[in-house]
Design an enzyme around this catalytic site. Structure first.
Site, short mmCIF file in Angstrom:
data_model
loop_
_atom_site.label_atom_id
_atom_site.label_comp_id
_atom_site.label_asym_id
_atom_site.label_seq_id
_atom_site.Cartn_x
_atom_site.Cartn_y
_atom_site.Cartn_z
N LYS A 206 45.93 46.23 41.73
CA LYS A 206 44.75 45.52 42.27
C LYS A 206 43.52 46.44 42.28
O LYS A 206 42.44 46.05 41.86
CB LYS A 206 45.07 45.02 43.67
CG LYS A 206 43.90 44.58 44.49
CD LYS A 206 43.68 43.09 44.46
CE LYS A 206 42.39 42.72 45.18
NZ LYS A 206 42.07 41.34 45.07
N THR B 184 44.84 43.05 50.82
CA THR B 184 44.44 44.20 50.00
C THR B 184 44.31 45.39 50.94
O THR B 184 43.47 45.37 51.84
CB THR B 184 43.09 43.93 49.31
OG1 THR B 184 43.19 42.74 48.54
CG2 THR B 184 42.71 45.10 48.41
N LYS C 184 34.86 47.12 49.63
CA LYS C 184 36.15 47.50 50.22
C LYS C 184 37.13 47.94 49.13
O LYS C 184 37.77 48.99 49.24
CB LYS C 184 36.74 46.29 50.98
CG LYS C 184 38.16 46.50 51.45
CD LYS C 184 38.82 45.24 51.99
CE LYS C 184 40.30 45.52 52.22
NZ LYS C 184 41.03 44.37 52.78
P1 NAD Z 1 39.74 37.11 57.03
O1 NAD Z 1 39.03 38.12 57.85
O2 NAD Z 1 39.14 35.75 56.86
O3 NAD Z 1 41.24 36.91 57.61
C1 NAD Z 1 42.01 37.91 58.21
C2 NAD Z 1 42.68 37.30 59.42
O4 NAD Z 1 43.57 38.26 60.00
C3 NAD Z 1 41.69 36.89 60.53
O5 NAD Z 1 41.79 35.51 60.80
C4 NAD Z 1 42.10 37.74 61.72
O6 NAD Z 1 41.97 37.06 62.98
C5 NAD Z 1 43.56 38.01 61.38
N1 NAD Z 1 44.11 39.12 62.13
C6 NAD Z 1 43.51 40.30 62.47
N2 NAD Z 1 44.35 41.06 63.20
C7 NAD Z 1 45.52 40.34 63.31
C8 NAD Z 1 46.76 40.59 63.95
N3 NAD Z 1 46.98 41.72 64.59
N4 NAD Z 1 47.72 39.63 63.86
C9 NAD Z 1 47.51 38.49 63.20
N5 NAD Z 1 46.35 38.19 62.56
C10 NAD Z 1 45.37 39.11 62.63
O7 NAD Z 1 39.98 37.79 55.61
P2 NAD Z 1 40.41 37.07 54.24
O8 NAD Z 1 39.19 36.78 53.44
O9 NAD Z 1 41.37 35.98 54.53
O10 NAD Z 1 41.14 38.28 53.50
C11 NAD Z 1 42.45 38.68 53.86
C12 NAD Z 1 42.89 39.77 52.90
O11 NAD Z 1 42.86 39.27 51.57
C13 NAD Z 1 42.00 41.02 52.93
O12 NAD Z 1 42.84 42.15 52.83
C14 NAD Z 1 41.12 40.84 51.71
O13 NAD Z 1 40.69 42.07 51.18
C15 NAD Z 1 42.07 40.13 50.77
N6 NAD Z 1 41.40 39.31 49.74
C16 NAD Z 1 40.39 38.46 50.09
C17 NAD Z 1 39.78 37.69 49.10
C18 NAD Z 1 38.66 36.74 49.45
O14 NAD Z 1 37.99 36.25 48.52
N7 NAD Z 1 38.42 36.43 50.72
C19 NAD Z 1 40.21 37.80 47.77
C20 NAD Z 1 41.27 38.63 47.46
C21 NAD Z 1 41.85 39.40 48.47
#
Ligand code: NAD
Length: 291
Positions: free
Chosen positions: A162, A87, A237
Site C-alpha cells: 500500500k 492503513t 498520511k
Molecule cells: P474515519 O476517521 O472516518 O474512521 C475511523 C473510525 O475509527 C472512527 O469512526 C473512529 O471513531 C473509530 N475509532 C477510533 N478509535 C477507536 C477505537 N478505539 N475503537 C473503535 N473504533 C475507534 O477514517 P476512514 O476514512 O474510515 O479511514 C479508516 C482507515 O482506512 C484509515 O487507516 C485510512 O487511512 C484508511 N483508508 C481510508 C480511505 C478513505 O478514502 N477514507 C481510503 C483508503 C484507506
C-alpha cells in the site's frame, strides 16, 4: 460467519453494511460513529469480538490499532482471524500480527485502495499480508467488500504494498500537476497535453483515469470542485508512512520524501486540507518558479 467490525467511520461503516447485507452476522463497535444498517451493536470491541470467527478493524492509525488489538485479541476464540484493513505503519502491522499469532489466531494486514466509493460499492482492492490459511478464511468476505484481494506475502506485506503504491501515486500526481502548469505557461492547451500524454510514455492512472485538470479526461474530483475523492491529508498520511518505512530499512526515496514535504506544506500551511489530492493542480497554478 460471525463477524466483529471495529471502527465504523467513513470506510468501516459501508464495509460492515455490505457484509451484513450479504447475510453475515455482524456485530459492530465504534465509540463515536453511528451503527450502519444491519449491524448489531456491541458495547466494546472485546464484546463484539467474543465468539466471532473473524474480527475486522478499520481504524485511524497504528497506535489506535495496537490499543484495540491489545483489548480484543484476548477475547477472541481460538483459530479466529484478526484482519486489520486500516492503513498503518508496517511495524504496527507486524507487532499486531505477532500478538495475534502468539494467541493462536490467524492474522492479516489488509489495507485497501478504492476509497469511500469503493467501500460503498463493494469494489475495494485488498493488499494482504499474512498466512494463506487466514487469507482463505477471509477470501469470501474480501469478495463481498471488494473486487480483488492480493496476498502479497507475510505479515506487513499488505501495508508495504500500500505505501509503495501510494508513494508512486503521490509523486505521479505532483509531476502531472506541475506538467499541466508548465504547459499552461508554454501556451499549450490542456486537452492537447492530455491527448498526447495519455497515449504516450508519460501516461499513468493519474493522467488517464483521474486527470487533475477540470474538463479534461474522464470525470474526476477536478470536475467536482476538487471535493474528495481521496483527501490530501490522507495522501500526506500515506506518504509519511512511506518515509517512516524507508527510514526503518535505510531505503533512499528522494522523490517520496519531496512528495511528503510538498503535501505537508499543502495540508498544513496552505489550503489543501479537505481538498482532493488532485487539488495540487490549482496549487501549482498559483505559484511561481522557486516560490
Ligand atoms: P474515519 O476517521 O472516518 O474512521 C475511523 C473510525 O475509527 C472512527 O469512526 C473512529 O471513531 C473509530 N475509532 C477510533 N478509535 C477507536 C477505537 N478505539 N475503537 C473503535 N473504533 C475507534 O477514517 P476512514 O476514512 O474510515 O479511514 C479508516 C482507515 O482506512 C484509515 O487507516 C485510512 O487511512 C484508511 N483508508 C481510508 C480511505 C478513505 O478514502 N477514507 C481510503 C483508503 C484507506
Amino acid at each position: 460467519m460471525r463477524i466483529a467490525f471495529i471502527g465504523l467511520g467513513n470506510m468501516g461503516a459501508p464495509m460492515a453494511a455490505n457484509l451484513a447485507k450479504a447475510g453475515h452476522d455482524v456485530a459492530g463497535y465504534d465509540p463515536v460513529a453511528p451503527l450502519p444498517k444491519g449491524v448489531l451493536p456491541a458495547c466494546s470491541g472485546a464484546l463484539a469480538a467474543a465468539g466471532a470467527d473473524v474480527v475486522i478493524t478499520m481504524l485511524p492509525d497504528g497506535s489506535i490499532l495496537r490499543a484495540v488489538a491489545a483489548a480484543v485479541i484476548p477475547a477472541m476464540k481460538e483459530a479466529a482471524v484478526f484482519c486489520d484493513c486500516s492503513t498503518v505503519d508496517v511495524e504496527s502491522a507486524r507487532a499486531v500480527a505477532a500478538k495475534a499469532q502468539a494467541a493462536g489466531l490467524g492474522a492479516l494486514d489488509a489495507p485497501v485502495s478504492g476509497g469511500v466509493v469503493g467501500a460503498t460499492n463493494g469494489t475495494l482492492t485488498f493488499m494482504v499480508g499474512g498466512s494463506e490459511a487466514a487469507f482463505a478464511t477471509m477470501q469470501p468476505l474480501f469478495d463481498i467488500m471488494g473486487q480483488k484481494a492480493v496476498l502479497c506475502g507475510g505479515a506487513g506485506a499488505g501495508q508495504s504494498a500500500k505505501l509503495c503504491n501510494n508513494m508512486i501515486l503521490g509523486v505521479t500526481m505532483i509531476a502531472t500537476c506541475e506538467a499541466f502548469v508548465l504547459a499552461d505557461r508554454l501556451g499549450l492547451e490542456r486537452q492537447k497535453l492530455f491527448d498526447v500524454v495519455s497515449t504516450s510514455s508519460g501516461y499513468s492512472w493519474v493522467m488517464n483515469a483521474y486527470c487533475p485538470a477540470p474538463g479534461v479526461g474522464p470525470k474526476s474530483p477536478a470536475d467536482n470542485g476538487y471535493r474528495p475523492g481521496f483527501a490530501s491529508e490522507l495522501m500526506l498520511k500515506d506518504l509519511r508512512l512511506g518515509q517512516q518505512a524507508a527510514a526503518g530499512v535505510d531505503a533512499d526515496t528522494p522523490m517520496g520524501a519531496l512528495a511528503a514535504e510538498i503535501y505537508r506544506r499543502f495540508v498544513e500551511e496552505e489550503a489543501g486540507r479537505g481538498t482532493d489530492f488532485s487539488a495540487m493542480l490549482p496549487r501549482f497554478e498559483h505559484r511561481r518558479r522557486g516560490s
